[in-house]
Design an enzyme around this catalytic site. Structure first.
Site, PDB file in Angstrom:
ATOM      1  N   VAL A 123       0.825  -1.204   0.000  1.00 43.58           N
ATOM      2  CA  VAL A 123       0.000   0.000   0.000  1.00 43.58           C
ATOM      3  C   VAL A 123       0.860   1.256   0.000  1.00 43.58           C
ATOM      4  CG1 VAL A 123      -1.653   1.316   1.385  1.00 43.58           C
ATOM      5  CG2 VAL A 123      -1.977  -1.141   1.064  1.00 43.58           C
ATOM      6  N   ASP A 124       1.895   1.297   0.817  1.00 47.85           N
ATOM      7  CA  ASP A 124       2.759   2.474   0.921  1.00 47.85           C
ATOM      8  C   ASP A 124       3.439   2.768  -0.412  1.00 47.85           C
ATOM      9  OD1 ASP A 124       3.659   4.575   2.436  1.00 47.85           O
ATOM     10  OD2 ASP A 124       5.012   3.403   3.682  1.00 47.85           O
TER      11      ASP A 124
END
Length: 651
Positions: free
Chosen positions: A390-391
């Site tokens: 996600v990051d």
């Protein structure tokens, strides 16, 4: 210090020269195909484990082992053992592995460095007090009985998602490490160990006489309950039906092989090494394509320089490319930027490289909790399609939107859709999974590292809020507001935010303040003002900021014995994000960064700047000290020459 006196102290062109030098230096590090990748270094644990892996398999490369030995000896601490990060305290588990590896390499146990390490281990209770993963390593070599390891039957692979102990309730890294490990635990192989190396001298109590390998300290009443369950299961597990046992092994192998790629299982060292040992244990020949691929993935982690070799825990090309690209873009922006055809060509090449690696056709493990969600993320590594991050996805999405929103429109929209779908029920985002927060699992005996899960964190959540806010779709506002509510609830009493994936409170506070700014939270909001006060309170007299990894272990947040370029960049970016560009704190931070730069346009720092698992596994991203200071200096210049002085982006 006023801006005038600041300029006088540094010279009128100091900031611009620092930007130009750093921009050129970072540009030189870009690969021909458009991507950046820097070294990613951990502690002694992984190089030591690699040495032992070669001895387990009897695939010993003597020259490589000697060079790993040089590395391990150099990073030994003054306390006689090995720390988990630069200047860190003694860690018994890292020290047991490093000692074992050096003895396997051929170091004399009576050499001074070995005697110091052995004495330090014995003084702290002996190797019997090392952590679970170290005891597993010792069991593989017959140094301790398998009873030294918590009960983890391979039958766990058969449990459905809703079962409490299901592997689907664990984080991605736990799942990939555990699957091959369960096969190893079921078969209980013994290392070939051709040189017959043993480390019984590290035990205060002979392993055969240790009565209780799992004795706490327990972090909660759950720990005591699970210890009782472990005791209950030990006599039962060997008598489970053989047909069920073999079925579970088959399911584990299927799980692993479905996820194998050129990057190895999960693209992280522990899982990759376990797969190599698993194949050998199962009798798969070394020249079998699966075994060849698994072995090569490990070789690709090696770093050799200055007569030393160490093994990286994984590689970080997507992360490095996203962050380097954002730094280059910031330097290229603004009235005095260097948005030359050459710079934009380099950035478009980076964008093309990134687009090719977007995962669009593989539903990874995240889909267990979001079966209808389309893929659209990026992994951290070159290849790890089952485990997009996600990051990384938020950072890459922000970069692609800044480079060319039209050319990158499809990639950005798929990333946006995936990020929205990955939001957890509490409004935050984890790194790889949704609602991966069954906290009781962190108290099972196997999880003595306390990092079995991937719950939402402030830093990752802030990046997602920043990305969605940068895109500016009105229909995304409810998602953003839910994320902001999560961030507001996560603020620490001192005004900072905990940084799960970077060191630490400075990192978390930078991440969140950037998100609050672009999401439209007023700069005079109470939580913003508390964060600003905290950041300014931990600035050092030389104008910089630094933070010790010990802040993950209870040390004072935001403090270190020296200032560091990476954390100074984070702190100044955070303050500039909330309208503090022209304050004395930021100006002194800029002075520190400009003066700390070398003649080649780069910065230097030895302390670690990130974490894998707090209190267990820390990281040093070698690229951070290059691209974050460039971003901060360029942001300072750009805000000074803009009409509004407002930061447009959430990074």
């Amino acid at each position: 210090m006023s801006e005038t006196s600041f300029r006088q102290k540094l010279g009128a062109t100091a900031i611009e020269q620092a930007i130009e030098g750093s921009h050129a230096a970072l540009g030189r590090r870009q690969n021909d195909d458009g991507h950046w990748v820097f070294e990613l270094e951990a502690d002694a644990t992984i190089p030591a484990e690699y040495v032992l892996l070669e001895h387990f398999l009897d695939r010993i490369d003597a020259d490589r082992q000697q060079k790993i030995g040089v590395y391990l000896r150099r990073i030994q601490g003054d306390h006689g053992g090995w720390p988990l990060y630069q200047d860190g305290g003694f860690d018994i588990s890292a020290t047991v592995k490093a000692y074992f590896a050096l003895k396997a390499i051929g170091d004399d146990p009576e050499a001074l460095h070995m005697r110091r390490a052995r004495a330090a281990i014995l003084q702290r209770g002996g190797a019997e007090r090392s952590n679970v993963f170290t005891r597993i390593q010792l069991a593989l070599f017959g140094e301790v009985p398998w009873d030294a390891v918590p009960v983890m039957p391979v039958e766990l692979m058969l449990l459905p998602r809703k079962a409490f102990f299901s592997v689907w309730n664990m984080s991605y890294w736990s799942r990939t490490v555990i699957a091959p490990l369960l096969v190893l635990s079921a078969r209980k192989p013994k290392a070939i160990n051709p040189q017959n190396v043993h480390v019984q001298e590290l035990f205060k109590t002979p392993p055969a006489h240790v009565k209780d390998w799992i004795r706490g300290p327990y972090r909660s009443i759950w720990g005591r309950a699970f210890k009782g369950l472990d005791t209950l299961l030990r006599p039962i597990v060997p008598h489970l039906p053989k047909v069920t046992h073999e079925k579970a092994i088959a399911v584990a192998i299927s799980f692993i092989e479905e996820r194998l790629s050129a990057g190895g299982l999960g693209a992280i060292y522990p899982a990759m090494a376990n797969v190599v040992m698993m194949y050998r244990t199962l009798g798969v020949p070394d020249d079998d394509p699966r075994a060849v691929q698994a072995w090569q993935a490990l070789q690709d982690l090696m770093v050799e320089k200055d007569g030393e070799i160490y093994c990286q825990p994984c590689v970080s090309p997507v992360w490095d490319t996203g962050l380097s690209g954002l730094a280059m873009m910031e330097a290229a922006s603004g009235p005095k930027g260097t948005k030359t055809p050459e710079t934009m060509k380099a950035l478009r090449k980076a964008a093309a490289w990134l687009r090719e690696r977007q995962i669009l056709d593989v539903k990874g493990d995240w889909a267990i909790n979001a079966p209808s969600l389309r893929p659209g993320g990026w992994a951290f590594q070159y290849e790890n399609d089952y485990y997009p991050d996600v990051d990384d996805t938020a950072v890459v999405g922000m970069l692609l939107q800044r480079i060319d929103p039209e050319e990158n429109h499809e990639a950005i929209e798929r990333a946006r859709e995936w990020i929205i779908g990955m939001q957890s029920s509490n409004g935050g985002w984890g790194a790889f999974d949704i609602d991966n927060d069954l906290e009781a699992l962190n108290h099972i005996p196997f999880s003595d590292h306390g990092a079995l899960l991937d719950p939402p964190t402030a830093d990752v959540s802030a990046r997602c809020v920043s990305f969605l806010s940068q895109l500016g779709h009105p229909e995304d506002r409810p998602v953003i507001e839910k994320g902001l509510a999560y961030l507001r609830a996560e603020q620490e009493k001192n005004g900072s935010w905990f940084g799960r994936w970077g060191t630490n409170y400075i990192y978390g506070t930078w991440s969140v303040l950037c998100a609050l700014n672009i999401a439209g939270v007023p700069h005079d909001d109470a939580m913003v003002k508390r964060a600003v006060r905290w950041l300014e309170s931990v600035q050092n007299p030389d104008g910089g900021w630094g933070e010790d990894c010990a802040s993950y272990e209870g040390a004072e947040p935001g403090r270190y014995k020296e200032s560091l370029p990476t954390q100074t960049a984070w702190a100044t970016l955070a303050l500039m994000a909330v309208g503090r560009r022209d304050t004395e704190a930021v100006e002194k931070g800029m002075a520190y960064l400009a003066q700390a730069q070398d003649e080649h346009g780069e910065w230097h720092e030895e302390p670690y700047n990130a974490v894998g698992f707090p209190k267990v596994f820390y990281l040093r991203y070698h690229g951070y000290k290059q691209f974050f200071p460039l971003t901060a200096l360029s942001r300072y210049r750009n805000l000074g020459t803009s009409n509004s002085g407002h930061v447009e982006y959430g990074f």
